[in-house]
Design a protein around this motif. Sequence first.
Motif, short mmCIF file in Angstrom:
data_model
loop_
_atom_site.label_atom_id
_atom_site.label_comp_id
_atom_site.label_asym_id
_atom_site.label_seq_id
_atom_site.Cartn_x
_atom_site.Cartn_y
_atom_site.Cartn_z
N LEU A 1 93.78 12.28 34.76
CA LEU A 1 93.18 11.16 34.03
C LEU A 1 91.99 10.59 34.78
CD1 LEU A 1 96.41 9.36 32.80
CD2 LEU A 1 94.72 10.54 31.39
N ALA A 2 92.11 10.47 36.11
CA ALA A 2 91.00 9.93 36.90
C ALA A 2 89.77 10.81 36.77
CB ALA A 2 91.42 9.81 38.37
N GLY A 3 89.96 12.12 36.79
CA GLY A 3 88.83 13.03 36.63
C GLY A 3 88.18 12.91 35.27
N ASP A 4 89.00 12.73 34.22
CA ASP A 4 88.45 12.62 32.87
C ASP A 4 87.71 11.30 32.68
OD1 ASP A 4 89.27 15.10 32.07
OD2 ASP A 4 91.12 14.42 31.14
N ILE A 5 88.22 10.22 33.27
CA ILE A 5 87.53 8.93 33.17
C ILE A 5 86.22 8.97 33.95
CG2 ILE A 5 87.65 6.48 33.76
CD1 ILE A 5 90.66 6.60 33.24
N ALA A 6 86.27 9.51 35.16
CA ALA A 6 85.06 9.60 35.98
C ALA A 6 84.01 10.46 35.31
CB ALA A 6 85.40 10.17 37.36
N GLY A 7 84.45 11.49 34.58
CA GLY A 7 83.52 12.38 33.89
C GLY A 7 83.08 11.88 32.52
N GLY A 8 83.55 10.69 32.12
CA GLY A 8 83.14 10.11 30.84
C GLY A 8 83.83 10.70 29.64
N LEU B 1 105.86 6.00 32.82
CA LEU B 1 104.98 5.21 33.66
C LEU B 1 104.01 4.41 32.81
CD1 LEU B 1 103.95 7.87 36.35
CD2 LEU B 1 105.66 6.07 36.59
N THR B 2 103.73 3.18 33.22
CA THR B 2 102.63 2.42 32.66
C THR B 2 101.47 2.55 33.63
OG1 THR B 2 104.12 0.82 31.63
CG2 THR B 2 101.83 0.17 31.89
N LEU B 3 100.35 3.09 33.16
CA LEU B 3 99.20 3.35 34.02
C LEU B 3 98.07 2.37 33.69
CD1 LEU B 3 99.16 7.25 33.78
CD2 LEU B 3 100.17 5.84 35.58
N ARG B 4 97.45 1.81 34.72
CA ARG B 4 96.26 0.97 34.57
C ARG B 4 95.05 1.89 34.68
NH1 ARG B 4 96.59 -4.12 38.58
NH2 ARG B 4 95.10 -4.99 37.08
N THR B 5 94.14 1.79 33.74
CA THR B 5 92.95 2.62 33.75
C THR B 5 91.71 1.74 33.92
OG1 THR B 5 92.92 2.55 31.32
CG2 THR B 5 93.96 4.46 32.37
N PHE B 6 90.73 2.26 34.68
CA PHE B 6 89.51 1.51 34.99
C PHE B 6 88.30 2.42 34.86
CE2 PHE B 6 92.99 0.34 37.87
CZ PHE B 6 93.22 -0.98 37.53
N ALA B 7 87.15 1.82 34.64
CA ALA B 7 85.90 2.57 34.57
C ALA B 7 85.31 2.78 35.96
CB ALA B 7 84.90 1.84 33.68
N THR B 8 85.96 2.31 36.98
CA THR B 8 85.48 2.41 38.35
C THR B 8 86.61 2.90 39.24
OG1 THR B 8 84.36 1.14 40.11
CG2 THR B 8 86.10 0.02 38.88
N PRO B 9 86.32 3.49 40.40
CA PRO B 9 87.41 3.94 41.28
C PRO B 9 88.39 2.82 41.56
CG PRO B 9 85.32 4.79 42.05
CD PRO B 9 85.01 3.82 40.93
N SER C 1 87.99 -7.02 31.21
CA SER C 1 87.13 -6.37 30.23
C SER C 1 85.66 -6.44 30.61
CB SER C 1 87.35 -6.97 28.83
OG SER C 1 87.00 -8.35 28.83
N ASN C 2 85.35 -6.88 31.82
CA ASN C 2 83.97 -6.79 32.27
C ASN C 2 83.51 -5.34 32.15
OD1 ASN C 2 81.93 -6.13 34.55
ND2 ASN C 2 81.82 -8.36 34.40
N GLY C 3 82.27 -5.14 31.71
CA GLY C 3 81.79 -3.80 31.42
C GLY C 3 81.85 -2.84 32.59
N SER C 4 81.85 -3.34 33.80
CA SER C 4 81.90 -2.46 34.97
C SER C 4 83.33 -2.01 35.29
CB SER C 4 81.31 -3.16 36.19
OG SER C 4 82.04 -4.34 36.49
N VAL C 5 84.33 -2.62 34.64
CA VAL C 5 85.73 -2.29 34.91
C VAL C 5 86.42 -1.74 33.66
CG1 VAL C 5 87.97 -3.16 35.67
CG2 VAL C 5 85.86 -4.05 36.70
N ASN C 6 86.34 -2.49 32.53
CA ASN C 6 86.93 -2.05 31.25
C ASN C 6 88.37 -1.56 31.43
OD1 ASN C 6 85.06 -2.66 29.31
ND2 ASN C 6 83.94 -0.74 29.53
#
Length: 235
Positions: A54-61, A144-152, A112-117
């Motif tokens: 998931l981290a790879g897919d988020i980082a890759g957009g 599992l409940t996973l928190r997802t972010f637009a940043t590392p 929900s700040n655009g840099s985190v989402n």
Amino acid sequence: MLANALFVIAVIGLAATTMLSAGMAMTRASVHRIAQRYLVTGYQQAAMLARTTLAGDIAGGRIDPRSPTQLPAIAPLAPQCATASVPCAMYVAATIALDGSAGRLGAVNLESNGSVNEGRLWALVTVNVTAADGTMLATRAQTLTLRTFATPPYVTVAGARDASFDGIAQASNLGDDGGIEATGATACSALPAPDETVVRVQYRNAQTGACVDGSRWRNATPAPYATSAAVNWSP
């Protein structure tokens, strides 16, 4: 005398059979207890696989962390030998099923700040331990409940619940320890409070040191995501 002798032999035979059956039962119980130990190993490997994928897919957009609906199909964790014996005595394997609806179920203070989402995902991890001949020895499912972010780091674990009777009987949402704001914490504190798990966004003037709060929190409900009326700051 012959009758007595036959009776004694019969008693001895019955005792031997009873002891053999008890011994076999104890052996089976021991095998299942050993198999349960390997559930932890399989679960840890599967959870790490889910996070890194998931981290790879988020980082890759390829995934929107705030509303992760287009989710990848994660290949099952192939059976691996769990023991040091030769030939292998037990194998551990796991499957991972993702669900993007978790972001709409009761999470609070999502950044929900655009840099985190920030968003939420569910990952159902099912681990099986089998004997060399394929016989199922132990199995366990945990969500599992996973928190997802637009940043590392892009993905972290916010909570979990296994498929035990107690967990099912509660008929409640999964635990979520993300989004807890410390009482009395200030938006521009130098360090977050130790009991705080929310994500904060700050903008600090490099020359004057002045700080402005950039957080735009929202709560997830069964309705579509609400849009904040506030405008996000740009770095």
